[in-house]
Design an enzyme around this catalytic site. Structure first.
Site, PDB file in Angstrom:
ATOM      1  N   SER A  90       0.830  -1.198   0.000  1.00 26.03           N
ATOM      2  CA  SER A  90       0.000   0.000   0.000  1.00 26.03           C
ATOM      3  C   SER A  90       0.866   1.249   0.000  1.00 26.03           C
ATOM      4  O   SER A  90       1.991   1.245   0.497  1.00 26.03           O
ATOM      5  CB  SER A  90      -0.889   0.032   1.248  1.00 26.03           C
ATOM      6  OG  SER A  90      -0.124   0.323   2.408  1.00 26.03           O
ATOM      7  N   ASP A  91       0.333   2.339  -0.575  1.00 26.99           N
ATOM      8  CA  ASP A  91       0.926   3.628  -0.268  1.00 26.99           C
ATOM      9  C   ASP A  91       0.716   3.846   1.224  1.00 26.99           C
ATOM     10  O   ASP A  91      -0.167   3.234   1.842  1.00 26.99           O
ATOM     11  CB  ASP A  91       0.280   4.737  -1.097  1.00 26.99           C
ATOM     12  CG  ASP A  91       1.215   5.922  -1.311  1.00 26.99           C
ATOM     13  OD1 ASP A  91       2.136   6.104  -0.491  1.00 26.99           O
ATOM     14  OD2 ASP A  91       1.017   6.674  -2.278  1.00 26.99           O
ATOM     15  N   TRP A  92       1.512   4.713   1.801  1.00 31.01           N
ATOM     16  CA  TRP A  92       1.550   4.837   3.257  1.00 31.01           C
ATOM     17  C   TRP A  92       0.207   5.356   3.804  1.00 31.01           C
ATOM     18  O   TRP A  92      -0.216   6.451   3.501  1.00 31.01           O
ATOM     19  CB  TRP A  92       2.708   5.735   3.656  1.00 31.01           C
ATOM     20  CG  TRP A  92       3.973   4.992   3.971  1.00 31.01           C
ATOM     21  CD1 TRP A  92       4.762   5.187   5.060  1.00 31.01           C
ATOM     22  CD2 TRP A  92       4.610   3.932   3.235  1.00 31.01           C
ATOM     23  NE1 TRP A  92       5.836   4.310   5.054  1.00 31.01           N
ATOM     24  CE2 TRP A  92       5.763   3.524   3.956  1.00 31.01           C
ATOM     25  CE3 TRP A  92       4.295   3.261   2.054  1.00 31.01           C
ATOM     26  CZ2 TRP A  92       6.611   2.509   3.525  1.00 31.01           C
ATOM     27  CZ3 TRP A  92       5.135   2.242   1.623  1.00 31.01           C
ATOM     28  CH2 TRP A  92       6.269   1.873   2.349  1.00 31.01           C
ATOM     29  N   ALA A  95      -2.665   4.058   2.997  1.00 31.08           N
ATOM     30  CA  ALA A  95      -3.735   3.928   2.008  1.00 31.08           C
ATOM     31  C   ALA A  95      -4.658   2.757   2.309  1.00 31.08           C
ATOM     32  O   ALA A  95      -5.809   2.740   1.867  1.00 31.08           O
ATOM     33  CB  ALA A  95      -3.144   3.757   0.612  1.00 31.08           C
TER      34      ALA A  95
END
Length: 784
Positions: free
Chosen positions: A221-223, A225
């Protein structure tokens, strides 16, 4: 070969889930009894920061991704990748969070500089080269951000509506190419696509990425997200980062025990993590790949000069008679170079060679400097003559910085625990050479106290209470103070920043300064007078961190401040005016036809000045070609909309972005760029699988040409298509008078459209060999 199922059998459910859940900001936990070490990740599009953005541990800063794409050179991208792989190994990083392959759908995207191109093929080939280079050194990559993260406004929550054809032909194409070329990781975006958040978008992450394309790596995941425990687990996500606000951990283990998430789903994710660990040397005792160390400064220089696009040249360049020339260097950005874009792509380089530094060292008869126009909304960090040095004290750790700016993100400098840092103290001594009203400034976030001499100028916080951490990082504020100082008398200066307990995992603190001097009109007048008495004027203009950065989109394509006025007034008094454009994305250049030369240098990295001097003097050729169309007017761009409505943004233009959708003549076309020699395209032959182009260097010096192959449908068909589209490219080098040939593959995909599957459209095609999209040199008609 590692037996992942055997290792799986040794793990409890809680241990399995721990391997899918960030243990801190950058890493996954170790399990020593199965030989698994902690996997460490780091931002890395232009340089590998490590687990902390620490000024005491600098990172080589390459030019921006737009610059790398402007080289049109996948092998150079691989060279850049190998350098960042080397940097990652040095910093103990296993996985680099990059490259970014979202497309240049609109030039208003605040993160445009971090992406490669408006064209999916060029984006894909540069990305594959970069990924190959990084992974050759046993370091993983995570191509990002899957998918539709092509703007910054409401990016955390927006739902992007993309038609299936545009999704397949444009936005997914670079991810598909990297996945099938052996990329080890993909990062999932914050936004939703077609109604489903990407972190739990099973159709895109599982059905297409993993099942259809056969991707065997990890999806991270993006941080922050990942927000839904079960949805993300079933939607194809493998790793949720970071530890903060993570929906997995104990919650995911409970979801498995309750039957909401099958254990088979967890096991597949853990196998992928173990496979990644094996690939990067964090599992078992397999030795890391050996490599030959490369010179980071040399690579940064090579990427910069190869990326510079000479957009206009009336014959003033190269400046070969440099020993006889008096040069006026003008512009605030000539001295305070913008070498990086704002946001997570930033690193702290070991040094920065500004354009002024490079030109002064180039051997000209005389070099003089004037600010001219200063677009920076914040005062620049104090530095240069008169300053004794900048000392930073964190209590248990002390170090120095080259300018009065201190930044880190993640692990603090010196490896100090976050909880141990309560105060940052920056001290210096300044001896003014000019008496009068000096302006000091604090910018950053947090609670500050500024003392100059015996006067306390400020004590308080720059942001209102309750401001979120993301807003603090991406939207720093500034406070200015004026104090009268005599010339020649040293004055001590102390800037203190206080941290709430446990909050020192990030800092962005700058002490700005401006000495007494002319006002805005006076600065421009000084620059014009200097230009009038010199042989050549080199004017450096560009954007600022408050214009181009992660976290927000641009509101205008115009250069900030009075830079356009500066260029116009300088050009009026000096016919040999060369304008250097220091911007990561297209900007408007209303004076472009009134100057002798325009050189686009993007964000050129730490070797900016040395590369610029080499190109200006002809020691090296400007090798770049535009990866994105540059407009004459903002309204000419096919897509400008970046503001969602009711939480959604429709990509209603379909496949018609960039040159595919351009309806008016741009300022500079996709693929354009001048070198220092000329080429004739002598002939072209086309078979079913490739085009062979023969060309001759007809100029007076050795050079490099990027041969671009486009396709165009001979007759309108049942499926609407662009006027022409890029199908392949390759570069050649030749000395004067030399004839060379190059073979450029024409894959079947170049003739296909998405129509519930990839389908070749039968009929006639024109195969076009071109110097640029608008500069056709040879054509051949074929039938499919």
């Amino acid at each position: 070969m590692t037996d992942f199922d055997h290792l799986l059998g040794q793990l409890s459910l809680d241990e399995k889930v721990s391997l899918l859940t960030g243990q801190d900001f950058w890493s996954l936990p170790a399990i020593p009894r199965i030989g698994l070490r902690s996997l460490v990740m780091s931002d890395g599009p232009v340089g590998v920061r490590g687990t902390g953005w620490a000024p005491d541990d600098p990172s080589i800063a390459l030019p921006s991704p737009t610059a790398l794409a402007a080289s049109w050179d996948p092998e150079l991208a691989a060279e850049a990748g190998r350098l960042l792989g080397q940097e990652a190994r040095r910093k103990g990083v296993h996985v680099v969070l990059g490259p970014t392959v979202n497309l240049h759908r609109t030039p208003l995207n605040g993160r445009h500089f971090e992406c490669y191109s408006e064209d999916p093929l060029l984006t894909a080939e540069i990305a594959v080269g970069f990924v190959r280079g990084v992974q050759e050194l046993g370091v993983g990559t995570t191509v990002k951000h899957l998918v539709g993260n092509d703007f910054e406004t409401e990016r955390m929550t927006v739902d992007v509506t993309i038609g299936e054809r545009a999704l397949r032909e444009l936005y997914l194409a670079p991810f598909e190419r990297v996945a099938q070329a052996g990329g080890w990781g993909v990062m999932s975006a914050y936004n939703g696509v077609n109604g489903t958040s990407m972190a739990q978008n099973g159709r895109l992450q599982k059905e297409i990425l993993k099942d259809e394309w056969g991707f065997d790596g990890v999806v991270v995941s993006d941080w922050r997200a990942a927000r839904d425990t079960v949805g993300a687990a079933l939607g194809g996500l493998d790793i949720a980062m970071p530890a903060m606000d993570n929906p997995w951990g104990a919650k995911l283990a409970e979801a498995v025990r309750s039957g909401a998430v099958p254990i088979e789903v967890i096991d597949d994710k853990v196998r992928r993590v173990l496979r990644l660990a094996a690939r990067v040397g964090a599992l078992g005792d397999a030795p890391a790949p050996s490599f030959t160390e490369v010179d980071g400064d040399a690579v940064a220089h090579r990427v910069a000069s190869r990326s510079f696009v000479l957009a206009r040249n009336t014959g003033v360049l190269p400046l070969e008679e440099k020993e006889q020339l008096r040069i006026a260097v003008i512009g605030a950005l000539a001295q305070d170079a913008r070498v990086l874009g704002g946001g997570s792509a930033q690193v702290a380089p070991p040094h920065v060679l500004s354009p002024l530094d490079g030109i002064r060292a180039a051997g000209f008869a005389e070099v003089q400097y004037a600010v001219g126009a200063d677009p920076r909304p914040f005062l620049p960090a104090a530095q240069g003559p008169g300053w004794s040095g900048f000392h930073v004290d964190l209590g248990a750790y002390r170090f120095e910085v080259p300018t009065a700016a201190v930044r880190w993100l993640g692990d603090p400098p010196g490896g100090l625990p976050v909880d141990d840092i309560t105060v940052l103290e920056l001290t210096t001594t300044y001896t003014p050479d000019v008496a009068g009203e000096h302006v000091f400034a604090i910018s950053g976030f947090g609670a500050f106290e500024l003392t100059v001499g015996d006067q306390k100028l400020y004590q308080g916080s720059l942001h209102p209470p309750g401001t979120g951490r993301a807003d603090l990082l991406l939207h720093p504020r500034e406070q200015r103070f004026t104090i009268t100082l005599p010339a020649g008398e040293p004055v001590g200066i102390t800037l203190r920043q206080s941290f709430e307990p446990g909050t020192a995992h990030s800092a962005a603190t700058t002490l700005g300064h401006r000495a007494p001097g002319p006002d805005e009109e006076g600065l421009i007048a000084e620059a014009v007078a200097l230009a009038a008495r010199c042989d050549v004027a080199v004017v450096v203009v560009g954007t600022t961190e408050q214009v181009e950065s992660e976290g927000f989109d641009r509101t205008s394509l115009a250069l900030p401040g009075r830079q356009d006025e500066l260029v116009a007034r300088v050009a009026a008094v000096n016919p040999r005016t060369v304008v250097v454009v220091n911007a990561g994305a297209p900007v408007l250049l209303p004076w472009s036809e009134d100057v002798a030369a325009v050189l686009l240098t993007w964000f050129p990295g730490q070797e900016a000045g040395a590369a610029l001097a080499a190109v200006l003097t002809g020691a090296e050729e400007p090798g770049g070609r535009l990866p994105t169309t540059w407009p004459r007017r903002a309204e000419d761009c096919p897509v400008l909309e970046v503001t969602p409505r009711d939480g959604s943004l429709s990509y209603g233009e379909g496949i018609f972005i960039g040159y595919r959708g351009w309806r008016r003549e741009p300022l500079y076309a996709f693929g354009s760029g001048l070198g220092y020699t000329t080429w004739t395209y002598d002939r072209m032959s086309v078979t079913a699988g490739e085009a062979v182009v023969t060309l001759t260097n007809t100029g007076w010096r050795a050079g490099r040409e990027v041969v671009q192959i486009y396709l165009s449908a001979a007759q309108p068909g049942p499926v609407e298509r662009p006027e022409r589209w890029l199908a392949g490219f390759a570069s050649v080098e030749a000395v004067p008078g030399e004839t060379v040939s190059v073979r450029i593959p024409l894959p079947e995909r170049a003739f296909q459209v998405w129509d519930d599957g990839w389908r070749t459209v039968p009929g006639g095609y024109e195969v076009i060999a071109a110097h640029a999209y608008d500069d056709i040199r040879r054509t051949v008609d074929i039938e499919r």
